[in-house]
Design a protein around this motif. Structure first.
Motif, PDB file in Angstrom:
ATOM      1  N   UNK A   1     -11.067   4.144  23.307  1.00 42.53           N
ATOM      2  CA  UNK A   1     -10.786   5.467  22.722  1.00 42.53           C
ATOM      3  C   UNK A   1      -9.541   6.141  23.278  1.00 42.53           C
ATOM      4  N   UNK A   2      -9.203   5.860  24.530  1.00 39.51           N
ATOM      5  CA  UNK A   2      -8.061   6.538  25.141  1.00 39.51           C
ATOM      6  C   UNK A   2      -6.756   5.745  25.004  1.00 39.51           C
ATOM      7  N   UNK A   3      -6.800   4.553  24.401  1.00 34.31           N
ATOM      8  CA  UNK A   3      -5.576   3.804  24.151  1.00 34.31           C
ATOM      9  C   UNK A   3      -4.806   4.444  22.995  1.00 34.31           C
ATOM     10  N   UNK A   4      -3.489   4.285  23.014  1.00 36.69           N
ATOM     11  CA  UNK A   4      -2.626   4.854  21.973  1.00 36.69           C
ATOM     12  C   UNK A   4      -2.119   3.729  21.087  1.00 36.69           C
ATOM     13  N   UNK A   5      -2.360   3.824  19.778  1.00 37.88           N
ATOM     14  CA  UNK A   5      -1.951   2.786  18.851  1.00 37.88           C
ATOM     15  C   UNK A   5      -1.154   3.413  17.720  1.00 37.88           C
ATOM     16  N   UNK A   6      -0.047   2.761  17.349  1.00 33.70           N
ATOM     17  CA  UNK A   6       0.811   3.285  16.282  1.00 33.70           C
ATOM     18  C   UNK A   6       1.390   2.124  15.486  1.00 33.70           C
ATOM     19  N   UNK A   7       1.720   2.424  14.265  1.00 32.34           N
ATOM     20  CA  UNK A   7       2.476   1.473  13.445  1.00 32.34           C
ATOM     21  C   UNK A   7       3.945   1.839  13.575  1.00 32.34           C
ATOM     22  N   UNK A   8       4.731   0.914  14.128  1.00 32.86           N
ATOM     23  CA  UNK A   8       6.139   1.200  14.369  1.00 32.86           C
ATOM     24  C   UNK A   8       6.966   1.137  13.091  1.00 32.86           C
ATOM     25  N   UNK A   9       6.476   0.404  12.120  1.00 30.84           N
ATOM     26  CA  UNK A   9       7.204   0.231  10.873  1.00 30.84           C
ATOM     27  C   UNK A   9       7.020  -1.175  10.369  1.00 30.84           C
ATOM     28  N   UNK A  10       7.033  -1.344   9.050  1.00 27.52           N
ATOM     29  CA  UNK A  10       6.834  -2.673   8.493  1.00 27.52           C
ATOM     30  C   UNK A  10       5.511  -3.265   8.930  1.00 27.52           C
ATOM     31  N   UNK A  11       5.581  -4.475   9.506  1.00 23.64           N
ATOM     32  CA  UNK A  11       4.356  -5.158   9.949  1.00 23.64           C
ATOM     33  C   UNK A  11       4.200  -5.137  11.460  1.00 23.64           C
ATOM     34  N   UNK A  12       4.892  -4.231  12.145  1.00 24.43           N
ATOM     35  CA  UNK A  12       4.861  -4.196  13.608  1.00 24.43           C
ATOM     36  C   UNK A  12       4.038  -3.002  14.103  1.00 24.43           C
ATOM     37  N   UNK A  13       3.166  -3.261  15.068  1.00 24.89           N
ATOM     38  CA  UNK A  13       2.309  -2.245  15.670  1.00 24.89           C
ATOM     39  C   UNK A  13       2.537  -2.231  17.184  1.00 24.89           C
ATOM     40  N   UNK A  14       2.197  -1.115  17.799  1.00 21.19           N
ATOM     41  CA  UNK A  14       2.368  -0.988  19.246  1.00 21.19           C
ATOM     42  C   UNK A  14       1.207  -0.197  19.824  1.00 21.19           C
ATOM     43  N   UNK A  15       0.713  -0.649  20.986  1.00 20.18           N
ATOM     44  CA  UNK A  15      -0.356   0.056  21.687  1.00 20.18           C
ATOM     45  C   UNK A  15       0.058   0.284  23.130  1.00 20.18           C
ATOM     46  N   UNK A  16      -0.183   1.495  23.627  1.00 16.25           N
ATOM     47  CA  UNK A  16      -0.002   1.815  25.042  1.00 16.25           C
ATOM     48  C   UNK A  16      -1.379   1.950  25.665  1.00 16.25           C
ATOM     49  N   UNK A  17      -1.585   1.266  26.787  1.00 16.96           N
ATOM     50  CA  UNK A  17      -2.896   1.186  27.418  1.00 16.96           C
ATOM     51  C   UNK A  17      -2.840   1.836  28.800  1.00 16.96           C
ATOM     52  N   UNK A  18      -3.275   3.093  28.923  1.00 18.63           N
ATOM     53  CA  UNK A  18      -3.264   3.759  30.233  1.00 18.63           C
ATOM     54  C   UNK A  18      -4.262   3.107  31.190  1.00 18.63           C
ATOM     55  N   UNK A  19      -3.919   3.085  32.476  1.00 19.87           N
ATOM     56  CA  UNK A  19      -4.819   2.553  33.493  1.00 19.87           C
ATOM     57  C   UNK A  19      -5.123   1.082  33.317  1.00 19.87           C
TER      58      UNK A  19
END
Length: 292
Positions: A184-202
């Protein structure tokens, strides 16, 4: 409000006349000096009375003006209490309604500017905004912070073979997988097109690689009717941030480099600085079920 203003002005302007009439009616000896003093004092009293009345009538308008100024400069929503049921009270109601309407429209525009309408995830702009606070907190608490970048393999061929509606269905399915697998606390975004990015704290590199592997395997298990049996796979780049010298763009760039390594090594794999994955064995696919 107009009636109150008229009544106040009427009384204020007639205070000298009323005072002179009262003086004459009192039967006192009439003298020019006494009349002059009465007129002066009555004029001062009438002016003071008019000032008090107008101040009472206009004070809410001043509060409205100060509240609007605070809202314009600081963005702070003013507390506009309705004090009277006259024109000023109606003005207060209208200003409050106007601010509420503006806030709703601003929030809607902000959501549109910071979210991907297709998948419901945040976009690159949103990610850049929220990651800053996570980076600062990770530095302050000296906790790890890792980045996962994923790209759907051969996505263009999906659009070419099955149409953009099928491609959109794939993107939505990937977003749903990410929501299920990530915390629940991870950050997920669609960067554009077919690429996604997640930032995982801790999360350190080893833990992030394990999460990326769960994402990879879950995506590989997806079966979408629109693709008529064709498999979906994705490649991953994972990076644990160096919080001393790296900023958001640096973390994203390094994770992207690992992603391209995974693409170059055959796709459908997780790549990090420490983990050089073996080739993932996959069952031979038929002509009707090519590898994506």
């Amino acid at each position: 409000m107009l009636a109150q203003a008229f009544a106040g002005c009427f009384v204020a302007t007639h205070v000298p006349i009323i005072s002179i009439a009262a003086y004459v009616a009192s039967g006192a000896t009439i003298s020019a000096q006494a009349i002059l003093v009465i007129i002066l004092l009555a004029t001062v009293a009438g002016t003071a009375f008019a000032f008090v009345v107008m101040r009472h009538l206009l004070q809410p308008v001043g509060e409205l003006a100060r509240g609007l100024k605070s809202y314009r400069i600081e963005g702070r929503i003013p507390r506009l209490a309705k004090q009277r049921n006259d024109d000023v009270g109606q003005l207060t109601d209208e200003v409050r309604a106007l601010i509420n309407t503006l806030e709703e429209k601003l929030n809607r525009l902000k959501r549109q500017a910071f979210s991907d309408t297709l998948t419901g995830l945040g976009n690159r702009r949103w990610l850049a905004e929220v990651v800053g606070s996570e980076i600062a907190r990770s530095r302050r608490e000296q906790k790890a912070l890792s980045v996962i970048v994923l790209d759907i393999d051969h996505f263009k061929s999906i659009n070419d073979a099955f149409g953009h509606d099928a491609g959109d269905e794939v993107l939505v399915a990937i977003a749903e997988v990410a929501k299920r697998v990530l915390r629940p606390y991870d950050l997920i975004a669609r960067l554009g097109g077919e690429e996604f990015c997640a930032f995982l704290p801790g999360t350190n590199l080893k833990e992030a690689a394990q999460i990326a592997e769960r994402l990879r395997s879950t995506i590989a298990e997806l079966r979408l009717e629109a693709l008529k049996g064709r498999r979906i796979t994705a490649s991953f780049g994972v990076h644990e941030a160096n919080l001393v010298r790296e900023q958001f763009k640096d973390m994203l760039r390094i994770a992207d480099e690992y992603l391209y390594q995974a693409k170059g090594d055959g796709r459908n794999r997780v790549q990090t600085i420490e983990i050089r994955p073996a080739v993932i064995q996959t069952a031979p696919t038929s002509a009707s079920s090519p590898e994506v």
